[in-house]
Design a protein around this motif. Structure first.
Motif, PDB file in Angstrom:
ATOM      1  N   GLN A 213      -7.270  49.998 -27.613  1.00  0.00           N
ATOM      2  CA  GLN A 213      -7.439  48.686 -26.987  1.00  0.00           C
ATOM      3  C   GLN A 213      -7.374  48.849 -25.478  1.00  0.00           C
ATOM      4  OE1 GLN A 213      -8.060  45.806 -28.665  1.00  0.00           O
ATOM      5  NE2 GLN A 213      -7.951  46.870 -30.640  1.00  0.00           N
ATOM      6  N   ILE A 214      -8.135  48.000 -24.770  1.00  0.00           N
ATOM      7  CA  ILE A 214      -8.055  47.951 -23.318  1.00  0.00           C
ATOM      8  C   ILE A 214      -7.916  46.498 -22.894  1.00  0.00           C
ATOM      9  CG2 ILE A 214     -10.582  47.884 -23.019  1.00  0.00           C
ATOM     10  CD1 ILE A 214     -10.138  49.523 -20.405  1.00  0.00           C
ATOM     11  N   LEU A 215      -7.123  46.261 -21.863  1.00  0.00           N
ATOM     12  CA  LEU A 215      -6.965  44.936 -21.298  1.00  0.00           C
ATOM     13  C   LEU A 215      -7.017  45.022 -19.779  1.00  0.00           C
ATOM     14  CD1 LEU A 215      -4.044  43.319 -23.358  1.00  0.00           C
ATOM     15  CD2 LEU A 215      -6.485  42.753 -23.495  1.00  0.00           C
ATOM     16  N   VAL A 216      -7.349  43.903 -19.153  1.00  0.00           N
ATOM     17  CA  VAL A 216      -7.165  43.772 -17.714  1.00  0.00           C
ATOM     18  C   VAL A 216      -5.664  43.633 -17.492  1.00  0.00           C
ATOM     19  CG1 VAL A 216      -7.547  42.278 -15.719  1.00  0.00           C
ATOM     20  CG2 VAL A 216      -9.430  42.755 -17.313  1.00  0.00           C
ATOM     21  N   THR A 217      -5.087  44.516 -16.712  1.00  0.00           N
ATOM     22  CA  THR A 217      -3.635  44.544 -16.540  1.00  0.00           C
ATOM     23  C   THR A 217      -3.089  43.209 -16.048  1.00  0.00           C
ATOM     24  OG1 THR A 217      -3.717  46.921 -16.108  1.00  0.00           O
ATOM     25  CG2 THR A 217      -1.745  45.754 -15.397  1.00  0.00           C
ATOM     26  N   HIS A 218      -3.821  42.550 -15.164  1.00  0.00           N
ATOM     27  CA  HIS A 218      -3.376  41.247 -14.665  1.00  0.00           C
ATOM     28  C   HIS A 218      -3.209  40.246 -15.802  1.00  0.00           C
ATOM     29  CE1 HIS A 218      -4.622  43.143 -10.950  1.00  0.00           C
ATOM     30  NE2 HIS A 218      -4.205  42.108 -10.245  1.00  0.00           N
ATOM     31  N   ASP A 219      -4.052  40.325 -16.825  1.00  0.00           N
ATOM     32  CA  ASP A 219      -3.922  39.445 -17.983  1.00  0.00           C
ATOM     33  C   ASP A 219      -2.681  39.800 -18.801  1.00  0.00           C
ATOM     34  OD1 ASP A 219      -6.311  38.212 -17.256  1.00  0.00           O
ATOM     35  OD2 ASP A 219      -7.521  39.440 -18.618  1.00  0.00           O
ATOM     36  N   LEU A 220      -2.450  41.081 -18.975  1.00  0.00           N
ATOM     37  CA  LEU A 220      -1.318  41.538 -19.787  1.00  0.00           C
ATOM     38  C   LEU A 220       0.021  41.107 -19.200  1.00  0.00           C
ATOM     39  CD1 LEU A 220      -0.270  43.294 -22.180  1.00  0.00           C
ATOM     40  CD2 LEU A 220      -0.273  45.233 -20.588  1.00  0.00           C
TER      41      LEU A 220
END
Length: 253
Positions: A213-220
């Motif tokens: 999985q990958i996410l935009v860190t700011h979202d996490l």
């Protein structure tokens, strides 16, 4: 995986071991260092920086010069993680463009590049890989096409999209990609695609059956409170904590 530098080959091998791949975005020195210290094996200097760092409406406004600037900043952290960089909008229209753009990002400090598309960019991918540059694919919802598509839409709901995704994934495998990001693909199709290719799939809003999985860190971490994708559950409220810290300091003056 050893304590040595992580390579594209290592990321690919994680699928064979059944080891989930955690990937996050990093756009600057401190974030890259913090995420690397947290043990994230793949860090992406994504063109999503256009929205969460630069304040653009979408990724199509991000320039090559801006990507180089942020890649240099992230590379200064000298992460153990594999540092991947997005080829920005319109920078890989031809084989020659793709090679020049990929080389520029590598010179800035990237260790692999990513671009959107499958069969339509197969020649570009083959040339990049032949030049010794590891390539990460990106299928499903393609943010650089958001304007022509009129928004962000889940892919794979109809049979034609399913067939296209499977064919595009095979094109990327044959062209030499070491992995594929699947963005906003239905869980069923993402799972089928994951089982059908020998390289890792890294999902974003595509269900749990991907290899990672990958996410935009700011979202996490809740650092972009003005918009959070529906598929993201922030693990902390970074923006509120920052506001509280600043207000507390201000009161202490």
């Amino acid at each position: 995986m050893s304590a040595d530098k992580i390579t594209a080959k290592d990321i690919r091998a994680m699928k064979q071991r059944g080891e989930k791949i955690a990937a996050l975005t990093a756009y600057d020195f401190p974030m890259t260092r913090l995420l690397d210290e947290s043990g994230i094996p793949l860090l992406l200097v994504g063109d999503s920086l256009g929205m969460v760092v630069l304040g653009y409406s979408d990724t199509t406004l991000v320039t090559m010069e801006e990507m180089e600037h942020h890649v240099r900043a992230a590379a200064r952290a000298k992460p153990r993680a594999l540092l991947v960089a997005d080829l920005p909008f319109k920078s890989y229209e031809t084989v020659e463009d793709a090679l020049q753009s990929a080389r520029r990002l590598m010179l800035a400090g990237a260790e692999a590049v990513k671009a959107e598309g499958g069969h339509s960019i197969e020649k570009q991918v083959r040339a990049i890989v032949a030049d010794g540059i590891p390539f990460l694919g990106h299928l499903g919802m393609l943010p650089q096409h958001v304007r022509e598509e009129g928004g962000y839409h889940i892919k794979g709901k109809i049979e034609a999209e399913r067939q296209s995704l499977l064919a595009d994934a095979q094109s990327l495998v044959e062209a030499g990609a070491f992995g594929i990001v699947l963005e906003l693909v239905t869980k069923t199709v993402a799972g089928e695609l994951t089982r059908s290719v020998p390289i890792p799939t890294i999902g974003i809003g595509s269900g749990s059956e991907c290899d990672g999985q990958i996410l935009v860190t700011h979202d996490l971490v809740g650092m972009f409170p003005w918009f959070t994708p529906r598929f993201v559950t922030p693990r902390m409220n970074g923006a509120e904590q920052m506001r509280a810290a600043v207000q507390d300091w201000k009161k202490s003056l």
